[in-house]
Design a protein around this motif. Structure first.
Motif, mmCIF file in Angstrom:
data_model
loop_
_atom_site.group_PDB
_atom_site.id
_atom_site.type_symbol
_atom_site.label_atom_id
_atom_site.label_comp_id
_atom_site.label_asym_id
_atom_site.label_seq_id
_atom_site.Cartn_x
_atom_site.Cartn_y
_atom_site.Cartn_z
ATOM 1 N N GLU A 1 0.859 -1.186 0.000
ATOM 2 C CA GLU A 1 0.000 0.000 0.000
ATOM 3 C C GLU A 1 0.892 1.232 0.000
ATOM 4 O O GLU A 1 1.897 1.268 0.697
ATOM 5 N N VAL A 2 0.522 2.223 -0.794
ATOM 6 C CA VAL A 2 1.210 3.509 -0.733
ATOM 7 C C VAL A 2 0.243 4.470 -0.073
ATOM 8 O O VAL A 2 -0.869 4.683 -0.572
ATOM 9 N N THR A 3 0.617 5.017 1.060
ATOM 10 C CA THR A 3 -0.354 5.771 1.839
ATOM 11 C C THR A 3 0.321 6.926 2.578
ATOM 12 O O THR A 3 1.498 7.235 2.328
ATOM 13 N N CYS A 4 -0.412 7.580 3.437
ATOM 14 C CA CYS A 4 0.134 8.729 4.179
ATOM 15 C C CYS A 4 -0.796 9.050 5.336
ATOM 16 O O CYS A 4 -1.888 8.517 5.437
ATOM 17 N N SER A 5 -0.348 9.959 6.195
ATOM 18 C CA SER A 5 -1.229 10.424 7.268
ATOM 19 C C SER A 5 -2.187 11.472 6.690
ATOM 20 O O SER A 5 -1.938 12.051 5.631
ATOM 21 N N LEU A 6 -3.281 11.700 7.395
ATOM 22 C CA LEU A 6 -4.329 12.587 6.856
ATOM 23 C C LEU A 6 -3.836 14.016 6.671
ATOM 24 O O LEU A 6 -4.293 14.740 5.792
ATOM 25 N N GLY A 7 -2.879 14.436 7.497
ATOM 26 C CA GLY A 7 -2.335 15.780 7.356
ATOM 27 C C GLY A 7 -1.586 15.954 6.039
ATOM 28 O O GLY A 7 -1.519 17.064 5.497
ATOM 29 N N GLU A 8 -1.029 14.890 5.511
ATOM 30 C CA GLU A 8 -0.388 14.964 4.197
ATOM 31 C C GLU A 8 -1.418 15.273 3.123
ATOM 32 O O GLU A 8 -1.156 16.041 2.192
ATOM 33 N N ILE A 9 -2.594 14.655 3.239
ATOM 34 C CA ILE A 9 -3.665 14.928 2.274
ATOM 35 C C ILE A 9 -4.071 16.396 2.390
ATOM 36 O O ILE A 9 -4.224 17.095 1.394
ATOM 37 N N ALA A 10 -4.206 16.859 3.620
ATOM 38 C CA ALA A 10 -4.610 18.254 3.838
ATOM 39 C C ALA A 10 -3.580 19.218 3.253
ATOM 40 O O ALA A 10 -3.922 20.250 2.694
#
Lengths: 447, 114, 554
Positions: A140-149
């Motif tokens: 999975e390639v993912t991130c924390s929600l703050g990265e999306i923000a």
């Protein structure tokens, strides 16, 4: 431990403010809620969404007894003793639920599962369990929600309806925030929704693609093909997915042009035929996209601490859900040790259900089995599951009455700031009592 | 006379609130026992708001009241119901080795109850 | 009632801190600490353990491993396939069942470290946003003391402070961050490079002077500024550095420049084996060892310490805070790949890998690790590690001991690997053999000194009574893999690998003095960019049931 020794909460009419309290209703785990508490009621929950307000306003001190055995009030000690005997005496005991309690309680529950040589499974298995299996296949390639923000300029929701399931996701994490690299917030982002229904979330999206039911897998593989510039037959694509090839090509163009693309997916994938193969197609697509730009995926986890449950079960056993410990060490096999199966196949002969309601959510066959075997329930609220339990504990509500730790959908651990005391014991206290007793009972057998 | 549909059970705002308010409250009970159907299908089948229908899947059968889906939320041939006791009764116990019963996109037969 | 006295009698002691090299001495223990022998000969021990004929050392210290937290736990979830075939950890009346493979479950991790005679371990790469998670896992990792390093090399606040030329603010922030996380030391992973990875496809820095866009800083500035701040905060372990360009052919010049960039400040270069490669980028045929050249620099610069990151042949899991490295490895191995970016702080990459002795690259990696042990003249500045599980499992340590102590066996193994290794590394020409005394240094006394742990790594009065007792054996792997007894905080917790009493173990962390005036600025920045509230960020002490604050200073 008994109810008598618990502090009675203040009922003097004074107003207490709890700042930055955490809402544990959904996987957003918003930790910016300011609560006003009066007479053991939360009277205001600033910044909470409609689900959060309902969560905070409707959890007050329940007058039901803390423990019922076969429907009759009993002391907590009696309940713990009975529960321990049921679990320690069973041939194939199962522990299930866990997604709406603290990690501290989850850790004890997994420990009990080990001592009794039973199964530990969480609501993950009927939520994003298939995504967990897909992850084991491709990663999975993912991130924390703050990265999306801060970075996400193309936000795609697939088979997820956050407007109704995660109401603050748009404003707090994915669409509205003005981020470090998106100074204009929503204006700097494009939002796409892919779903079989034109849900309430469609209003928030710039582009809505309505696909045919049960065609997620095909649609995702069409995108994988388009990413590689393979040519596809337009008629076949539209016939298969209900969406014209040109729309898929347009989407792929946007995906490649995005600086930081985000694909957030819901149970529209995991609960539909194909299940883990649907999730795997999506995770593989996002992985592919990293050859062209930065792209991440994230399952929209439902319950407040279902992500904590995945973490706790994983660190203690090595596997995320559907774990069996009957041989003295953990084994993992979805479909074999998962609760929907062990009940429907009439294998389990005793159960402990923590903070979940299989009597509402499981198949008829599974419900019939659960009602036919002795089981223990822990829940702050009365549910069809607590009504049928041999031993039913009414417990304090996590985050409202008890402190502890909860993991947000992106695995970020967040502390809880309780608002007022409950006369009921916490899940942690009940489970700790049961653990002590099952350990002693099992040791006695060994001697 | 029954007709085949695809049923999508899912979360709704009211169903979510109902979990906190209590599963035995009227609000939760009514939210999880009303079936949404697209207006075109309703018209075609001669169904009116509140009419009761029988839904049958491979494993179960339930009776629910129907309501027209708002706007164009549902395409023809697709039904929606909020998660709950009834939606689960239509779901089979087999998980095909995944731990997850097929819980969305269920084949159901819809039949008007006279 | 006076506390009980425990005596270990007649063992052959190795205690390099006190210059004791295989002398027969008694050890007295009281309240979990080693104490001086009573002066009154009438005083008797309440309990005596006869260690005559056995080797007594301080408990082992792993100063660089990955054993807890988000990255490790994701790797556990990701790799069910290897657990099925791995040895089982069976439940007993007092211990939990668990799983092995390259990433053991928490309980199993504690039991296996202790079973091997190691009593302290440090997780090397934690995004502070996940610190609470690590403390929770530590609480389920029994038998050993543990701590963790906090990822700072791509932290936005730090890069901003460098850009704005505010070293005092950087220093205060570093103090606040370590205190908030209850961490042990600052860790830089591919400084600057991970931020570039977050910004664009395949992004990374290529050298120490590459500019990190948006922040307009370079890896060199990050390394120098953090090292300076750490020195001024007088942290017990100054800076732990995973240099740029890990794993790439020709990266040895970057490594050399990184050491130079410290400008005399204390610094620890970790898993240096992975950073000692010659050859041209993208040209595997020229891949070779530069351990000799780099060791020369280390030997002449006492401000530098290293651990090796030894590669061992077999299957394992690569896990790193170096996001672009994870991408690189997954493309090489065509394996499943996990990557996760943590807001404001860090990245992460995970991929299953296999080291094959028929592969020239892998064979060279194996050889370069051994070269490092044999080339660094001062054993106090080189530490045994596999960068568990990156180079191999921590359970390989006894095998490494044998490779270092037994030249004949080492040369036998060398014959089984790719023959080109003899040409491209100096290993075949190195005939040094480690003594037990030196092994004791590189596995306990050295790491304790490098970490600033005054009560560990020795057997003098005041030391934590963490002690390993071995039965001597000609085969040093046999000797080191199954200690006769392991004593933790004065309790015998392991006998011949069997855990009897799984004590909890404590968490080691620092609480440096810093200018609290900085917090208002951090809070403002935090509320603007983080997705959780400032108030909910710091880890409170109740997450550590047993802990010790290691003093700064010195």
């Amino acid at each position: 431990m008994s109810t008598a020794t618990k502090n009675q909460a203040a009922t003097d009419g004074s107003l207490k403010i709890v700042q930055d309290a955490t809402c544990t209703f959904c996987g957003c785990v918003c930790d910016d809620i300011d609560l006003s508490v009066k007479d053991n009621h939360i009277v205001e929950a600033k910044r909470a969404c409609v689900l959060g307000k309902s969560w905070f306003f409707n959890h007050y001190v329940d007058q039901r007894p803390s423990c019922l055995i076969s429907g009759r009030p009993a002391s907590i000690e009696e309940g713990i003793e009975r529960a321990a005997k049921i679990l320690a005496g069973a041939k194939y005991p199962i522990i299930y639920g866990l997604s709406d309690t603290t990690c501290e309680a989850q850790r004890i529950a997994v420990g009990i599962g080990d001592w009794i040589g039973g199964n530990v499974d969480t609501t993950t298995s009927v939520c994003h369990g298939p995504s967990g299996m897909a992850f084991q296949g491709v990663g999975e390639v993912t991130c924390s929600l703050g990265e999306i923000a801060n970075r996400g300029d193309l936000i795609i929701f697939w088979g997820s309806n956050p407007a109704e399931s995660h109401p603050r996701h748009f404003t707090k994490y994915s669409l509205m925030p003005k981020g470090m690299f998106l100074p204009n917030g929503r204006k700097d982002r494009t939002c796409v929704l892919v779903d079989v229904r034109k849900t309430k979330s469609a209003k928030a999206a710039d582009i809505f693609l309505q696909i045919k039911p049960r065609k997620d897998f095909e649609a995702l593989w069409i995108l994988r093909a388009l990413a590689q510039n393979l040519s596809l037959d337009p008629a076949e694509v539209e016939d298969e997915t209900g969406v014209p090839l040109s729309a898929w090509q347009d989407l792929m163009g946007r995906m490649k042009q995005a600086k930081f693309g985000v694909l957030l997916f819901g149970m529209g994938l995991t609960m539909t035929r194909g299940k883990h193969l649907n999730s795997e197609a999506l995770l593989a697509l996002v992985r592919d996209m990293n050859a062209y730009t930065r792209f991440v995926a994230k399952p929209m986890r439902g319950h407040g601490n279902v992500t904590g449950a995945d973490n706790v079960v994983s660190w203690q056993t090595g596997y995320p859900f559907g774990v069996n410990m009957s041989r003295g060490y953990p084994r993992f096999n979805p479909g074999e040790y998962t609760t929907a199966d062990t009940l429907a196949r009439r294998e389990a002969d005793a159960a402990m259900i923590i903070a979940s309601d299989p009597m509402s959510n499981f198949s008829q066959a599974a419900r019939e089995r659960l009602l036919a075997i002795p089981y223990i329930s822990l829940d702050p609220k009365e549910t069809p599951t607590t009504r049928g339990a041999t031993v039913a504990f009414t417990t304090a509500t996590y985050g409202i009455n008890t402190a502890g730790t909860v993991y947000r959908m992106d695995d970020v651990p967040i502390p809880l700031r309780p608002a007022f005391d409950s006369p009921h014991p916490s899940d942690f206290e009940i489970l700790s009592g049961i653990e002590r007793r099952v350990k002693a009972l099992k040791a006695a057998v060994r001697l | 006379m029954s007709e085949l549909f695809v049923l999508i059970p899912g979360r709704t705002s009211k169903q979510g609130c109902g979990i906190s308010e209590g599963k035995f409250t009227d609000a939760y009970q009514s939210e999880t026992t009303i079936l949404q159907i697209c207006p075109k299908d309703m018209q075609r089948l001669g169904l009116n708001e509140g009419d009761r229908v029988r839904l049958s899947s491979e494993t179960g059968q339930v009776e629910v009241a129907v309501t027209a889906a708002k706007g164009d939320e549902l395409p023809p041939g697709v039904l929606f119901i909020a998660y709950g006791d009834l939606s689960s009764r239509l779901m089979g116990g087999d998980t095909h080795g995944s731990g997850m019963p097929t819980s969305k996109g269920l084949d159901v037969a819809l039949e008007k109850i006279a | 009632m006076p506390s009980s006295r425990f005596k270990i009698s007649g063992g052959t002691l190795y205690d390099p801190v006190h210059g004791i090299d295989g002398q027969v001495r008694d050890l007295w223990i009281q309240d979990g600490k080693i104490v001086a022998a009573p002066t009154d000969p009438q005083v008797r021990a309440d309990k005596t353990l006869d260690a005559a004929g056995m080797v007594v050392m301080p408990g082992g210290i792993d100063m660089h491993c990955h054993i807890a937290g988000p990255k490790v736990n994701v790797a556990r979830k990701m790799r069910p396939e290897e657990k099925r075939l791995a040895p089982k950890v069976l439940r007993t009346a007092t211990t939990h069942g668990g799983t092995m493979g390259s990433v053991p479950s928490t309980f199993a991790t504690g039991y296996k470290y202790a079973g091997m005679g190691y009593t302290t371990a440090f997780d090397a790469a934690i995004p502070p946003l996940a610190a609470r998670h690590v403390h929770e896992e530590f609480d389920d990792t029994p038998c050993i003391d543990k701590g963790f390093y906090v990822l700072v090399g791509n932290n936005h606040y730090i890069m901003r402070a460098i850009q704005e030329q505010e070293p005092e603010r950087l220093k205060a922030f570093l103090g606040w961050l370590l205190s908030s996380a209850k961490g042990y030391a600052p860790k830089m992973v591919n400084p600057g490079g991970v931020e570039v990875w977050k910004q664009r496809q395949g992004g990374n820095v290529s050298n120490l002077d590459s500019v990190v866009e948006h922040f307009n800083v370079t890896p060199r500035q990050i390394i120098r500024s953090v090292a300076q701040a750490a020195e001024e905060l007088k942290l017990p372990h100054r800076v732990h550095i995973h240099a740029n360009n890990l794993g790439l052919p020709g990266n040895w010049t970057t490594t050399l420049e990184t050491m130079q960039a410290l400008e005399g400040h204390g610094g620890h270069l970790t898993h240096i084996q992975f950073h000692s490669y010659g050859g041209g980028a993208g040209d595997e045929d020229t891949f070779n060892s530069k351990a000799v050249q780099l060791a020369e620099y280390v030997n002449s610069h006492p401000n530098i310490t290293i651990d090796v990151g030894q590669v061992m042949f077999g299957h394992t899991t690569s896990m790193t805070g170096d996001g672009p490295l994870g991408y690189y490895l997954s493309n090489i191995y065509k394996s499943k790949w996990f990557s996760s970016d943590t807001e404001m702080e860090a990245g992460c990459g995970i991929a299953p890998i296999e080291y094959k002795n028929k592969s020239l690259i892998h064979s060279l990696q194996w050889a370069i690790g051994l070269e490092w042990y044999l080339l660094v003249e001062d054993p106090w500045r080189v530490v045994m590690s596999t960068d568990h599980p990156n180079g191999g499992s921590f359970l390989a340590y006894p095998q490494i001991v044998r490779l270092l102590m037994d030249r004949t066996w080492r040369n036998d193994v060398l014959k089984t690997v790719s023959p080109l290794v003899r040409k491209r590394s100096a290993l075949a020409n190195l005939d040094r053999e480690y003594s037990l005394y030196e092994i004791c240094i590189i596995t306990r006394s050295g790491p304790a000194r490098i970490l600033g742990l005054k009560n560990k790594g020795h057997l003098g009065p005041g030391a934590d009574a963490d002690i390993t007792i071995y039965t001597p054996h000609d085969n040093k792997e046999t000797m080191f893999e199954l200690p006769r007894y392991v004593i933790k905080s004065g309790e015998v917790i392991v006998e011949l690998g069997e855990v009897r009493d799984p004590v909890r173990g404590k968490t080691l962390h620092v609480a440096p003095d810093y200018d609290h005036g900085v917090e208002a600025d951090i809070a403002q920045w935090f509320e603007k960019y983080y997705s959780i509230r400032f108030r909910n960020y710091p880890v409170t002490e109740d997450y550590m049931r047993q802990h010790e604050t290691i003093a700064c200073g010195g």
